[in-house]
Design an enzyme around this catalytic site. Structure first.
Site, short mmCIF file in Angstrom:
data_model
loop_
_atom_site.label_atom_id
_atom_site.label_comp_id
_atom_site.label_asym_id
_atom_site.label_seq_id
_atom_site.Cartn_x
_atom_site.Cartn_y
_atom_site.Cartn_z
N GLU A 45 1.12 -1.06 -0.37
CA GLU A 45 -0.41 -0.46 -0.30
C GLU A 45 0.83 0.87 0.24
O GLU A 45 0.63 2.20 -0.82
CB GLU A 45 -0.67 -0.22 0.99
CG GLU A 45 -1.82 1.07 1.95
CD GLU A 45 -1.96 1.43 3.19
OE1 GLU A 45 -2.10 2.47 3.45
OE2 GLU A 45 -2.13 0.55 3.43
N ASP A 49 0.90 3.80 -2.88
CA ASP A 49 0.04 5.03 -3.38
C ASP A 49 1.62 6.18 -3.68
O ASP A 49 0.93 7.63 -4.52
CB ASP A 49 0.37 5.73 -1.82
CG ASP A 49 0.11 7.54 -1.29
OD1 ASP A 49 -1.16 7.56 -1.76
OD2 ASP A 49 0.90 7.50 -1.14
N ASP A 118 -6.75 1.25 0.51
CA ASP A 118 -5.99 1.13 0.17
C ASP A 118 -5.23 -0.26 -0.37
O ASP A 118 -3.72 -0.72 -1.16
CB ASP A 118 -5.97 0.49 2.39
CG ASP A 118 -5.42 1.58 3.39
OD1 ASP A 118 -5.62 2.28 2.70
OD2 ASP A 118 -5.60 1.07 4.48
N GLU A 121 -4.09 0.24 -3.46
CA GLU A 121 -3.14 0.76 -3.62
C GLU A 121 -2.04 -0.10 -3.30
O GLU A 121 -0.96 -0.17 -4.56
CB GLU A 121 -2.70 1.89 -2.49
CG GLU A 121 -3.52 3.12 -2.48
CD GLU A 121 -3.13 3.89 -1.70
OE1 GLU A 121 -3.83 5.20 -2.30
OE2 GLU A 121 -3.18 3.67 -0.40
#
Length: 226
Positions: A45, A49, A118, A121
């Site tokens: 995650e 991102d 989450d 990502e």
């Protein structure tokens, strides 16, 4: 490793065939089922991102070569925020393939906005590690395509716009008041009212306080004709 039928179908939905399927499995593994021999998706995650941000920053710069940083920033924020990632996750039915502990399943984890955002990502990071930056970029641009195209109209943060409207007329910043909450504990609905000190107000309901505040601000802006 051979993927389950469900994860093979998910590969088709995201448009990437994994050479290292264990990366996909890890990306959909929540911390509630992690163990010494089963890694969760939290580190992925973190990486995803950053990959998402770089791809979308590049896309915005290429789309509008004359835009200033002040114009690009709200567009970027609208595209990378957790709510947007969760919306994309719902479109590709990511929640259906998440590996969750029993408590998370019973509390509606497959529908939780933060959890879906989450995991989206993490999936991006898995694609990046499996196929490189170009593979991740291709998937992101396809899944975010319509949002990139409409970001000029959607990027303005409604709360920011309402505050600017109020300040431009000598009013105090808007207040956001929770006036109701219903639904089960695992999927609450918050009703928030946006209020101005000139008496104008509007309410909206959403699955998180932040989303409800944004919706209330948007509703009030529409009422004001702003």
């Amino acid at each position: 490793m051979k993927l389950s039928t469900e994860l093979q179908a998910f590969e088709d939905r995201i448009g990437h065939d994994f050479a290292r399927p264990e990366l996909l499995v890890r990306s959909v593994t929540h911390s509630s089922v992690a163990s010494p021999t089963r890694q969760d998706n939290q580190r992925l995650e973190f990486l995803g991102d950053r990959v998402l941000g770089l791809v979308l920053a590049e896309a915005l710069l290429a789309r509008d070569t004359g835009a200033s940083e002040g114009q690009l920033a709200p567009r970027f924020n609208a595209l990378v925020r957790k709510e947007t990632c969760a919306d994309v996750a719902r479109e590709i039915e990511l929640g259906e393939v998440l590996k969750l502990g029993r408590s998370e399943q019973l509390s509606g984890g497959r529908r939780k906005q933060a959890l879906l955002g989450d995991a989206m990502e993490a999936v991006i990071a898995a694609i990046y590690l499996d196929g490189g930056f170009d593979a991740a970029k291709q998937v992101i641009l396809r899944l975010w395509s319509k949002r990139i195209d409409s970001v000029d109209t959607d990027a303005r943060d409604a709360k920011t716009s309402l505050q600017e409207w109020a300040q431009g007329r000598g009013l105090a910043p808007p207040a956001y008041v929770e006036i109701g909450r219903d639904g089960p504990d695992h999927a609450p609905q918050f009703c928030i009212e946006a209020r101005l000190d000139n008496g104008e107000k509007a309410a909206a309901k959403a699955g998180s306080k932040r989303a409800a505040e944004q919706a209330a601000a948007k509703a009030l802006l529409e009422r004001l004709g702003a």
